[in-house]
Design a protein around this motif. Structure first.
Motif, PDB file in Angstrom:
ATOM      1  N   THR A 152      44.984  15.698  15.366  1.00  0.00           N
ATOM      2  CA  THR A 152      45.290  14.341  15.821  1.00  0.00           C
ATOM      3  C   THR A 152      44.252  13.677  16.424  1.00  0.00           C
ATOM      4  N   LEU A 153      43.390  13.022  15.894  1.00  0.00           N
ATOM      5  CA  LEU A 153      42.211  12.467  16.297  1.00  0.00           C
ATOM      6  C   LEU A 153      42.156  11.191  17.216  1.00  0.00           C
ATOM      7  N   PHE A 173      44.954   7.957  18.221  1.00  0.00           N
ATOM      8  CA  PHE A 173      46.548   7.319  18.499  1.00  0.00           C
ATOM      9  C   PHE A 173      46.953   7.021  17.201  1.00  0.00           C
ATOM     10  N   LEU A 179      49.048  -1.843  14.846  1.00  0.00           N
ATOM     11  CA  LEU A 179      47.781  -1.893  14.864  1.00  0.00           C
ATOM     12  C   LEU A 179      46.884  -2.592  13.795  1.00  0.00           C
ATOM     13  N   GLN A 223      41.104  -1.220  15.527  1.00  0.00           N
ATOM     14  CA  GLN A 223      42.497  -0.658  15.495  1.00  0.00           C
ATOM     15  C   GLN A 223      42.729  -0.413  14.004  1.00  0.00           C
ATOM     16  N   MET A 265      40.702   2.504  12.622  1.00  0.00           N
ATOM     17  CA  MET A 265      41.545   3.637  13.239  1.00  0.00           C
ATOM     18  C   MET A 265      42.717   4.112  12.109  1.00  0.00           C
ATOM     19  N   ASP A 274      41.321   5.347   8.849  1.00  0.00           N
ATOM     20  CA  ASP A 274      40.461   6.575   9.083  1.00  0.00           C
ATOM     21  C   ASP A 274      41.791   7.534   9.023  1.00  0.00           C
ATOM     22  N   ARG A 317      42.400  10.898   6.332  1.00  0.00           N
ATOM     23  CA  ARG A 317      42.513  12.185   6.983  1.00  0.00           C
ATOM     24  C   ARG A 317      43.964  12.807   6.580  1.00  0.00           C
TER      25      ARG A 317
END
Lengths: 245, 308, 245, 308
Positions: free
Chosen positions: B113-114, B116, B170, B177, B180, B183, B187
């Motif tokens: 978990t890279l 938040f 977000l 955000q 994020m 991304d 993944r």
């Protein structure tokens, strides 16, 4: 703005916040699954108290600071939590002894505040006193179990008691903020001893002598552990200015 | 066929539930114990990837939500180990199987978990996939498991909604955000699809499990259901899935999607995922660190029993 | 702006920065005082390389970012260091094996760059290659000493070698950034093995088989350790907007 | 008086240096070893309070400066242990004395470094006080110590200038930064004054140490020198010292200052400072964590020796 009220409520809120942050960090590290659930529960209670108290402190202050601005945008020296709650959880013994000392304190203080004049604070305290009564009984049970368990568990518990005892004095150190609003916890020391001493006795643990009594937390002077705790807590929030999450 | 066997077969055929007191074939017992244990292990290991963000959650509200979720996962682990114990399994032994690597857990938790946003995407996609898998298990032929699943599914749905809500927040935020979130979706998408297990043609145990009614749908059926459910949610959110072949097939009335990299799944399951060693090592360390506590609790209980 | 040049130099700078941050965290924790001095020395060299490289990357970029803006104001996914250097220092064996793998890589790469067309980069590389030659010889000496020391030291070293080996593949994974500027380290793997394998052999350690080869760092996808590293590094800087230190 | 004694007395009287090969009275040897060891321990423990800020230094330049300083302190520890070894002390035993708490180190390092301004104030005041103490020790009658002190003093002066420069930068910064400096000064001022040791009337060993020329000035003389030196520096910086009685005495041509809380010094020396346990525990842990490394190095060296 009633500055003394703000300072008073902030202390309560910061105590709960820092205790919650420490306890929450233990998630997934408890010695058994049941305890993972219990510790998370306690952390959630403390976090809930912190949120209510910080929100109220922000309202009293009237500068538009909410729970998050107070938690994430103050520097270390602006936090007025007691040194006790920031002490590291070096092992499960430290965690339980800290909880014993702190929850006994919280129980007595919240009990008094729940009967106080400030209705908002009384309401928060009344809700919280039930929660911390459970925390206290949980800590008492573990203290007895581990104090009177194996040789190793006794040694670890005694070490934790000896190391944390000095930090309990600060909880009852009176000053103008404590005297200026709500209830002054200075008067609670005897009753606190009345809770803690019998538990230590039943746990066959020695009650340390009263000697060194470090203070500073209430004035924003913390131990070196605190910078890391605050730094980690605030890291993501501070990396993004003024956004919602 | 003996009377016991007949009773078992009849219970299954009538869609009634097998209870702990009932006789079951050894294969059923073993399969069930393994399934439940792996599910329990997954809950426990699954606490780690999200748990790592509790101390850094960017608001106190998110911190509380995340902490409550991780607590629920510990609770799920507890019910599930209890369900396995009704089949004669020993929790200590199951834990040993986990930390020695002899029993698996869902390989999704071997991904890191890279950011938040991962917390939100895990709620949305990983819990979403888990729910697809688990809703049919509420009708598992084994009673204790079925009942545990009813409770777990209810909580998982709650987690999924919270995850999705975080992502909506977000996506309404800054470009950073939104990036994020995209991304994180990039993944987690393919690993989420792998959560349904190998394709049906490579899943030889499915037939027996379905006959025993401990599995109600094939891996591919569930995977398709998950894709069909997720695509409109992604559109609403404003993110895309990293699959150029993903598109609606009017004929099938389903979304088509690109081929899954089964080699990756094999690699991760066999130990070479990004976080396998860490997850197990953390679990082992927590278990070992707690040993003196568990021993002391037993010693104390023995003392008290002796006094009485 | 030459985007490929910026990306290329940033990778080198981030490698050095993250390696320096890890090594610097060991100050006061070395197994003997001489080693405290040596590790601090290595960390200082790496930090110096990082500063020169990040400064140069900022100049190439031409957006006014200096070494500090690049180190303290980027988010985790913007760092393009290799996964190897962010791996935690679980013990002294891990520290030394990481240094062995990384400094052998740096030595070869800096050597090539010191003969390259980019004069600024060549100058930085020429200065750095001498430093990393010392790091490498230090790491080699410890690897041999600990690999061929006691049973415990051998076990620890082999564990470290096994755990860190997979991360070495990424150092030599070619892509458009590596191919687009300077020298592509993809071609260095054989020479790197030519350095590392004999050291492992002399240390009576087994050279692991090439199997798992995690990547991601070069594209900003790091391991879970990285968030903590960056969070700690940036915490104070981020707590004070736009001030000088 | 024997010839050896006479030679020793003559060397001291002539202000020549005692060298390791020279005979010395047991009292001199013991006093010297203790002094050097405590000084070495102080360097080693002194790495911790500042070392804690290396990972969080707010600019890369400050990180490099701080790291270099901590490295210098390790180096000072090394020279000093070597100097003690010329008197027959064993470094392993000295380390043992430190981590078991039987030998002391400067109690200033039992105070916490709470903000980055502390790094600057430690450089300015703590290193400043150390220099006042140490400059006369460059003329210590014991040669190896005197020579170590020359090098150490040079580096300490450099550290002091860097610390002061950091504070000047912070004082030119924001109000928050200036507050940080004043707060740090408030916390470090009195402990810095305590670094010179108890008042002369309570310092019974001073006379013998001065006779042996291993001490050149009394505690109170050095303390006064430090105060006189620091006040103008504080004015230039724009900070105040937390002492309402601090003021220039025209008659004495010195600054008067308020009474020092000697009870606090005793408390901290005897173990109850804010960080005593932590400092020792950290040192002990580093030492224990390194045990397998030191053992392996010895084992390897033995193997190599056996081969040759």
């Amino acid at each position: 703005m009633n500055e003394k009220a703000v300072a008073y409520v902030l202390r309560l809120g910061d105590d709960a916040l820092v205790a919650a942050q420490r306890m929450a960090a233990l998630a997934t590290w408890a010695p058994q699954l049941e305890e993972d659930v219990a510790l998370a529960n306690i952390a959630l209670d403390l976090l809930g108290q912190a949120r209510a108290l910080l929100t109220y402190a922000g309202e009293l202050e009237g500068q538009g600071r909410d729970e998050d601005l107070l938690a994430y945008r103050r520097d270390e020296h602006e936090f007025t939590s007691a040194l006790l709650v920031e002490q590291p959880d070096t092992d499960f013994a430290a965690t339980m002894v800290k909880l014993l000392f702190f929850s006994a304190y919280q129980r007595l203080l919240y009990e008094e505040l729940s009967a106080g004049d400030d209705e908002t604070l009384a309401a928060i305290a009344a809700k919280s006193v039930k929660e911390v009564a459970y925390h206290l009984s949980h800590a008492c049970a573990w203290t007895v179990r581990l104090g009177d368990g194996t040789e190793e568990s006794k040694r670890r518990m005694q070490t934790a008691v000896d190391e944390l005892w000095p930090y309990t004095h600060e909880l009852f150190a009176s000053d103008s903020v404590w005297r200026g609003y709500g209830f002054d916890p200075a008067g609670l020391r005897e009753r606190w001893l009345g809770i803690v001493e019998p538990v230590l006795a039943e746990a066959t643990l020695e009650r340390p002598v009263d000697d060194w009594a470090p203070t500073g937390g209430r004035d924003g002077l913390h131990t070196e552990h605190f910078g890391y705790l605050v730094g980690e807590m605030q890291s993501l929030h501070r990396a993004h200015e003024g956004v919602s999450w | 066929m003996t009377d016991l066997e007949q009773h078992f077969e009849d219970t299954i055929a009538a869609d009634h539930r097998i209870e702990p007191r009932d006789w079951v074939p050894e294969g059923y017992r073993k399969t069930m114990v393994r399934q439940i244990a792996q599910h329990a292990h997954s809950e426990i290991i699954g606490m780690q990837p999200e748990g790592a963000w509790i101390t850094r959650a960017p608001s106190l509200r998110r911190k509380a939500i995340l902490l409550a979720k991780v607590q629920d996962e510990a609770g799920h682990g507890l019910y599930l180990y209890s369900a396995a114990e009704t089949l004669g399994a020993d929790r200590g032994e199951l834990t040993e199987m986990l930390i020695s690597g002899r029993q698996k857990y869902s390989s999704i938790f071997n991904y890191p978990t890279l950011t938040f946003a991962d917390v939100g995407v895990i709620g949305w996609l990983v819990d979403g996939a888990a729910i697809c898998n688990q809703v049919p298990l509420c009708r598992s032929s084994f009673g204790p498991y079925a009942r545990a699943m009813i409770r777990i599914c209810k909580e998982e749905s709650f987690h999924q909604r919270q995850g999705y809500e975080l992502l909506l927040t977000l996506m309404r935020g800054t470009q950073a955000q939104r990036d994020m979130v995209q991304d994180a979706v990039n993944r987690w998408w393919w690993p989420s699809l792998m959560m349904f297990g190998p394709p049906d043609e490579a899943s030889p145990n499915t037939a027996q499990s379905m006959a025993w009614k401990i599995k109600r749908h094939t891996n591919d059926e569930l995977r398709q259901r998950f894709v069909d459910m997720s695509v409109p949610q992604a559109e609403k959110l404003g993110v895309t899935f990293p699959d150029p072949l993903l598109k609606w097939n009017d004929e099938r009335q389903h979304y088509d999607f690109g081929p899954i990299d089964w080699d990756e799944l094999k690699r991760v399951i066999s130990g070479n995922g990004p976080c396998n060693e860490e997850r197990i090592a953390n679990r082992r360390r927590a278990h070992e660190d707690g040993e003196w506590v568990r021993e002391a609790a037993i010693a104390h209980a023995a003392k008290k029993a002796a006094v009485v």
